[in-house]
Design a protein around this motif. Sequence first.
Motif, PDB file in Angstrom:
ATOM      1  N   GLU A   1       0.829  -1.203   0.000  1.00 21.81           N
ATOM      2  CA  GLU A   1       0.000   0.000   0.000  1.00 21.81           C
ATOM      3  C   GLU A   1       0.863   1.253   0.000  1.00 21.81           C
ATOM      4  O   GLU A   1       0.537   2.246  -0.671  1.00 21.81           O
ATOM      5  CB  GLU A   1      -0.923  -0.013   1.220  1.00 21.81           C
ATOM      6  N   ALA A   2       1.967   1.219   0.743  1.00 17.34           N
ATOM      7  CA  ALA A   2       2.868   2.369   0.780  1.00 17.34           C
ATOM      8  C   ALA A   2       3.510   2.605  -0.584  1.00 17.34           C
ATOM      9  O   ALA A   2       3.679   3.756  -1.013  1.00 17.34           O
ATOM     10  CB  ALA A   2       3.945   2.160   1.844  1.00 17.34           C
ATOM     11  N   GLU A   3       3.874   1.531  -1.261  1.00  6.19           N
ATOM     12  CA  GLU A   3       4.456   1.673  -2.601  1.00  6.19           C
ATOM     13  C   GLU A   3       3.440   2.264  -3.571  1.00  6.19           C
ATOM     14  O   GLU A   3       3.774   3.105  -4.409  1.00  6.19           O
ATOM     15  CB  GLU A   3       4.937   0.305  -3.093  1.00  6.19           C
ATOM     16  N   PHE A   4       2.192   1.829  -3.449  1.00 11.23           N
ATOM     17  CA  PHE A   4       1.116   2.371  -4.281  1.00 11.23           C
ATOM     18  C   PHE A   4       0.951   3.868  -4.030  1.00 11.23           C
ATOM     19  O   PHE A   4       0.891   4.668  -4.965  1.00 11.23           O
ATOM     20  CB  PHE A   4      -0.179   1.633  -3.975  1.00 11.23           C
ATOM     21  N   VAL A   5       0.870   4.252  -2.756  1.00 12.96           N
ATOM     22  CA  VAL A   5       0.721   5.669  -2.411  1.00 12.96           C
ATOM     23  C   VAL A   5       1.895   6.479  -2.938  1.00 12.96           C
ATOM     24  O   VAL A   5       1.720   7.593  -3.456  1.00 12.96           O
ATOM     25  CB  VAL A   5       0.602   5.830  -0.877  1.00 12.96           C
ATOM     26  N   SER A   6       3.084   5.929  -2.844  1.00 13.61           N
ATOM     27  CA  SER A   6       4.278   6.632  -3.310  1.00 13.61           C
ATOM     28  C   SER A   6       4.216   6.911  -4.809  1.00 13.61           C
ATOM     29  O   SER A   6       4.575   8.001  -5.269  1.00 13.61           O
ATOM     30  CB  SER A   6       5.527   5.806  -2.980  1.00 13.61           C
ATOM     31  N   VAL A   7       3.734   5.945  -5.584  1.00 20.35           N
ATOM     32  CA  VAL A   7       3.615   6.139  -7.033  1.00 20.35           C
ATOM     33  C   VAL A   7       2.534   7.175  -7.349  1.00 20.35           C
ATOM     34  O   VAL A   7       2.733   8.057  -8.192  1.00 20.35           O
ATOM     35  CB  VAL A   7       3.306   4.798  -7.736  1.00 20.35           C
ATOM     36  N   VAL A   8       1.389   7.082  -6.667  1.00 20.02           N
ATOM     37  CA  VAL A   8       0.323   8.061  -6.899  1.00 20.02           C
ATOM     38  C   VAL A   8       0.811   9.458  -6.539  1.00 20.02           C
ATOM     39  O   VAL A   8       0.563  10.425  -7.275  1.00 20.02           O
ATOM     40  CB  VAL A   8      -0.935   7.704  -6.078  1.00 20.02           C
ATOM     41  N   LEU A   9       1.520   9.576  -5.419  1.00 17.81           N
ATOM     42  CA  LEU A   9       2.047  10.882  -5.014  1.00 17.81           C
ATOM     43  C   LEU A   9       3.028  11.422  -6.045  1.00 17.81           C
ATOM     44  O   LEU A   9       3.010  12.619  -6.372  1.00 17.81           O
ATOM     45  CB  LEU A   9       2.719  10.772  -3.648  1.00 17.81           C
ATOM     46  N   ALA A  10       3.876  10.546  -6.572  1.00 19.60           N
ATOM     47  CA  ALA A  10       4.817  10.972  -7.610  1.00 19.60           C
ATOM     48  C   ALA A  10       4.077  11.479  -8.846  1.00 19.60           C
ATOM     49  O   ALA A  10       4.461  12.475  -9.464  1.00 19.60           O
ATOM     50  CB  ALA A  10       5.742   9.818  -7.988  1.00 19.60           C
ATOM     51  N   ASP A  11       2.985  10.805  -9.203  1.00 20.68           N
ATOM     52  CA  ASP A  11       2.171  11.247 -10.334  1.00 20.68           C
ATOM     53  C   ASP A  11       1.598  12.640 -10.083  1.00 20.68           C
ATOM     54  O   ASP A  11       1.584  13.494 -10.978  1.00 20.68           O
ATOM     55  CB  ASP A  11       1.022  10.273 -10.582  1.00 20.68           C
ATOM     56  N   THR A  12       1.114  12.875  -8.854  1.00 22.16           N
ATOM     57  CA  THR A  12       0.569  14.208  -8.557  1.00 22.16           C
ATOM     58  C   THR A  12       1.652  15.273  -8.649  1.00 22.16           C
ATOM     59  O   THR A  12       1.389  16.396  -9.082  1.00 22.16           O
ATOM     60  CB  THR A  12      -0.084  14.267  -7.155  1.00 22.16           C
ATOM     61  N   GLU A  13       2.852  14.925  -8.251  1.00 18.29           N
ATOM     62  CA  GLU A  13       3.953  15.897  -8.315  1.00 18.29           C
ATOM     63  C   GLU A  13       4.227  16.320  -9.753  1.00 18.29           C
ATOM     64  O   GLU A  13       4.370  17.521 -10.050  1.00 18.29           O
ATOM     65  CB  GLU A  13       5.210  15.286  -7.690  1.00 18.29           C
ATOM     66  N   GLU A  14       4.271  15.341 -10.644  1.00 14.88           N
ATOM     67  CA  GLU A  14       4.550  15.661 -12.045  1.00 14.88           C
ATOM     68  C   GLU A  14       3.374  16.382 -12.698  1.00 14.88           C
ATOM     69  O   GLU A  14       3.565  17.340 -13.460  1.00 14.88           O
ATOM     70  CB  GLU A  14       4.881  14.376 -12.805  1.00 14.88           C
ATOM     71  N   VAL A  15       2.162  15.935 -12.399  1.00 17.73           N
ATOM     72  CA  VAL A  15       0.984  16.561 -12.995  1.00 17.73           C
ATOM     73  C   VAL A  15       0.853  18.004 -12.559  1.00 17.73           C
ATOM     74  O   VAL A  15       0.694  18.911 -13.388  1.00 17.73           O
ATOM     75  CB  VAL A  15      -0.294  15.768 -12.614  1.00 17.73           C
ATOM     76  N   TRP A  16       0.927  18.250 -11.253  1.00 20.10           N
ATOM     77  CA  TRP A  16       0.714  19.618 -10.785  1.00 20.10           C
ATOM     78  C   TRP A  16       1.880  20.539 -11.108  1.00 20.10           C
ATOM     79  O   TRP A  16       1.680  21.749 -11.300  1.00 20.10           O
ATOM     80  CB  TRP A  16       0.391  19.618  -9.288  1.00 20.10           C
ATOM     81  N   ALA A  17       3.095  20.015 -11.219  1.00 16.79           N
ATOM     82  CA  ALA A  17       4.212  20.843 -11.672  1.00 16.79           C
ATOM     83  C   ALA A  17       3.949  21.338 -13.087  1.00 16.79           C
ATOM     84  O   ALA A  17       4.171  22.519 -13.413  1.00 16.79           O
ATOM     85  CB  ALA A  17       5.519  20.055 -11.612  1.00 16.79           C
ATOM     86  N   ASP A  18       3.422  20.455 -13.930  1.00 19.37           N
ATOM     87  CA  ASP A  18       3.112  20.819 -15.311  1.00 19.37           C
ATOM     88  C   ASP A  18       1.926  21.777 -15.377  1.00 19.37           C
ATOM     89  O   ASP A  18       1.960  22.776 -16.108  1.00 19.37           O
ATOM     90  CB  ASP A  18       2.813  19.558 -16.118  1.00 19.37           C
ATOM     91  N   VAL A  19       0.880  21.497 -14.605  1.00 24.49           N
ATOM     92  CA  VAL A  19      -0.310  22.356 -14.627  1.00 24.49           C
ATOM     93  C   VAL A  19       0.023  23.748 -14.100  1.00 24.49           C
ATOM     94  O   VAL A  19      -0.407  24.763 -14.664  1.00 24.49           O
ATOM     95  CB  VAL A  19      -1.449  21.719 -13.801  1.00 24.49           C
TER      96      VAL A  19
ATOM     97  N   ARG B   1       2.902  25.243 -14.163  1.00 25.05           N
ATOM     98  CA  ARG B   1       3.747  25.919 -15.152  1.00 25.05           C
ATOM     99  C   ARG B   1       2.909  26.480 -16.292  1.00 25.05           C
ATOM    100  O   ARG B   1       3.103  27.627 -16.720  1.00 25.05           O
ATOM    101  CB  ARG B   1       4.789  24.935 -15.687  1.00 25.05           C
ATOM    102  N   ARG B   2       1.933  25.709 -16.761  1.00 23.37           N
ATOM    103  CA  ARG B   2       1.145  26.128 -17.915  1.00 23.37           C
ATOM    104  C   ARG B   2      -0.023  27.042 -17.550  1.00 23.37           C
ATOM    105  O   ARG B   2      -0.344  27.965 -18.300  1.00 23.37           O
ATOM    106  CB  ARG B   2       0.612  24.897 -18.661  1.00 23.37           C
ATOM    107  N   GLN B   3      -0.680  26.786 -16.415  1.00 22.75           N
ATOM    108  CA  GLN B   3      -1.906  27.507 -16.103  1.00 22.75           C
ATOM    109  C   GLN B   3      -1.750  28.587 -15.037  1.00 22.75           C
ATOM    110  O   GLN B   3      -2.541  29.534 -14.991  1.00 22.75           O
ATOM    111  CB  GLN B   3      -2.990  26.516 -15.646  1.00 22.75           C
ATOM    112  N   VAL B   4      -0.755  28.444 -14.176  1.00 23.12           N
ATOM    113  CA  VAL B   4      -0.570  29.403 -13.088  1.00 23.12           C
ATOM    114  C   VAL B   4       0.636  30.301 -13.330  1.00 23.12           C
ATOM    115  O   VAL B   4       0.673  31.444 -12.883  1.00 23.12           O
ATOM    116  CB  VAL B   4      -0.434  28.668 -11.731  1.00 23.12           C
ATOM    117  N   GLY B   5       1.618  29.793 -14.064  1.00 22.36           N
ATOM    118  CA  GLY B   5       2.830  30.566 -14.323  1.00 22.36           C
ATOM    119  C   GLY B   5       3.759  30.614 -13.128  1.00 22.36           C
ATOM    120  O   GLY B   5       4.585  31.523 -13.005  1.00 22.36           O
ATOM    121  N   GLU B   6       3.624  29.632 -12.239  1.00 19.59           N
ATOM    122  CA  GLU B   6       4.475  29.562 -11.058  1.00 19.59           C
ATOM    123  C   GLU B   6       4.961  28.123 -10.866  1.00 19.59           C
ATOM    124  O   GLU B   6       4.398  27.178 -11.422  1.00 19.59           O
ATOM    125  CB  GLU B   6       3.709  30.010  -9.807  1.00 19.59           C
TER     126      GLU B   6
END
Length: 285
Positions: free
Chosen positions: A74-92, A94-99
């Motif tokens: 379960e911890a490994e699963f959470v870690s992968v999901v968290l990593a996905d959120t990091e990449e997704v929100w970094a991209d969003v 950058r493109r939508q907030v400019g920060e």
Amino acid sequence: MRWQGRRGSRNIEDRRGRSAGRAVAGVGSLGIGGLLLVVVVGWVFGIDVSPLLSGGNAGGSQVSRPVTAQEQREAEFVSVVLADTEEVWADVFRRQVGEAYRAPMLVLFSGVTSSPCGGASGATGPFYCPADRKAYLDTAFFTTLEQRLGAQGDFAAAYVVAHEVAHHVQNELGILGQANQVRAQSSPEQSNAISVRIELQADCLSGIWARMAQESFGSLERGDLREAVNAARQIGDDRLQRIQGRVPMPHTFTHGTSEQRARWFERGYQSGDIQSCDTFSARQL
């Protein structure tokens, strides 16, 4: 959800298996009883169900123990999901907030732990604490989500993680702090209404994450989106009050109805745009 073999996040603080003191149930909670109900609480889900998960005592001491194989998975699963959120929100951002996006830390714990927002136990459920910019999760909640709340599937669990991170996104955007300031100066009914808008926006932001995770990583499998929408429906205030044998009372809602939660998640998924998640300007939720 396709997650095995993927990158995990380093922003994990692992407190599982540690000895701890007494837990203080109720980070912004609304205490309830009922032998057949276990619900999601804390900053995100708001209802204290300590007696149902602890046999009537949310406070006792926790003895240190080894982490089980299931907990590790379960911890490994959470870690992968968290990593996905990091990449997704970094991209969003950058493109939508400019920060730049500053990712949160996620604390994994077993049984009980503490935070600047108060104590937590398995009964208080997952929550986000803006004071230390950390999300808190006892992965045993995934079992509760599936067996007690009827929200099956790994993407339902991913939705829980994404929802907590969405509160961090709100914090990064300055929305959460402003909303909580207004809540502190409001009547209980007005505070509840603001809380509903906070939670529905987090559901919408979770939908954005789901869309971008699919576009970026191809992580969704058939039925995954349905699992997340079902999870949102299972934790609507109206449904939870009916489970308690009560007539739903809208003025007491803090998270929105089942229909609202599912609809705002779907709205975020369909749009992929932060602006579409402005629940605070919406005339009708």
